[in-house]
Design an enzyme around this catalytic site. Sequence first.
Site, mmCIF file in Angstrom:
data_model
loop_
_atom_site.group_PDB
_atom_site.id
_atom_site.type_symbol
_atom_site.label_atom_id
_atom_site.label_comp_id
_atom_site.label_asym_id
_atom_site.label_seq_id
_atom_site.Cartn_x
_atom_site.Cartn_y
_atom_site.Cartn_z
ATOM 1 N N ILE A 189 -2.527 0.528 -15.727
ATOM 2 C CA ILE A 189 -2.781 1.933 -15.426
ATOM 3 C C ILE A 189 -3.308 2.069 -14.000
ATOM 4 O O ILE A 189 -3.823 1.100 -13.428
ATOM 5 C CB ILE A 189 -3.818 2.549 -16.396
ATOM 6 C CG1 ILE A 189 -5.136 1.802 -16.312
ATOM 7 C CG2 ILE A 189 -3.280 2.591 -17.810
ATOM 8 C CD1 ILE A 189 -6.295 2.387 -17.115
ATOM 9 N N GLY A 195 -8.477 -4.205 -13.736
ATOM 10 C CA GLY A 195 -9.612 -5.092 -13.953
ATOM 11 C C GLY A 195 -9.287 -6.533 -14.228
ATOM 12 O O GLY A 195 -10.105 -7.258 -14.799
ATOM 13 N N LYS A 235 0.829 -1.202 0.000
ATOM 14 C CA LYS A 235 0.000 0.000 0.000
ATOM 15 C C LYS A 235 0.862 1.251 0.000
ATOM 16 O O LYS A 235 1.897 1.315 0.663
ATOM 17 C CB LYS A 235 -0.894 -0.028 1.240
ATOM 18 C CG LYS A 235 -1.747 1.207 1.461
ATOM 19 C CD LYS A 235 -2.615 1.025 2.689
ATOM 20 C CE LYS A 235 -3.313 2.321 3.090
ATOM 21 N NZ LYS A 235 -4.167 2.853 2.026
ATOM 22 N N CYS A 243 -2.360 9.256 -8.503
ATOM 23 C CA CYS A 243 -3.546 8.908 -7.717
ATOM 24 C C CYS A 243 -4.677 9.885 -8.025
ATOM 25 O O CYS A 243 -4.514 11.095 -7.862
ATOM 26 C CB CYS A 243 -3.230 8.936 -6.225
ATOM 27 S SG CYS A 243 -4.647 8.461 -5.197
#
Length: 309
Positions: free
Chosen positions: A195, A248, A49, A134
């Site tokens: 991405i 995804g 993270k 971000c």
Amino acid sequence: MDKFNVELAATIGRVKLKNPVLVAAGTFGYGEEYAKYVDLNKLGGLIAKTITLKPRKGNPPPRLTETPAGLLNSIGLENSGIDSFIEKNLPFLHNLKTALIVSIAGENEEDYLRLADRLGKEKCIHALEVNVSCPNVNSGSKMIGEEPELVFSLTRRLKEVSGLPFFIKLSAQIGRMVELSQAAREAGAEAVSLINSIPAMAIDVDKMCPKLGNVVGGLSGPAIRAIAVKIVWEVHSKVDIPIIGMGGIMSLEDALEFVLAGASAVAVGTANFIDPQVSLKIIDELEHYLYEKKIRSFSELVGKLKTGG
């Protein structure tokens, strides 16, 4: 079953991976959160993270909302800062027997440089992922990932201060992915991560208000996969730099789309929330795929998309 020496190993610049399947930053915490459910050492690598110099409270709730075929998040890079990361999280990560990549973010170049310098002294870290894109942080200034010149400047300075390999993480929101990736390559980045999530929003029509406390968040999940695959293909076609493909990925088929388009490795993100075991399943299925196709090495698949007649 005779595997005839099927080889899953992948290479991203100087970083050697036992297999090409990583878990994406922000979707797997610092690894320890998933350790009860996943054999972390079977992963190709873990991207921790994102951390910043100082602790961040993140954005106001609600921070997550589902959309058709996707997830909107507006966490706002909440984290306890680099001091806490080194003291509390790194001891656990130090024991992993797989590649550790740490995601970093800053408000300006100096933040990134200080983070890279501190983390470069930690021997268990294999690389940094430099998050300059971000979509759900309101910094009040131009995001570094918006301009090739800014990406070049930061990358060049990082190369000067850090001995660690580093990858630049970019978002499709700008529409200049080839230029941005080229700037990263010319300045010394060893890879680009493509991405990041895409800015989006959702509205509660009964309450007549945004579903996210920050109004806008980052869209991830299958809804963005086709966009991400196209960008990986474009960058691979025009820029000589390794690519970590993400956006995804829910299955082996999804991962292979990125690989055939030009990704040297992939990172699984949103799918971890649905099935913590998904990355391990993709690794096992990839090995079987190679065997069935009589392909000896994963590297033979990278960029092998056939676009001719």
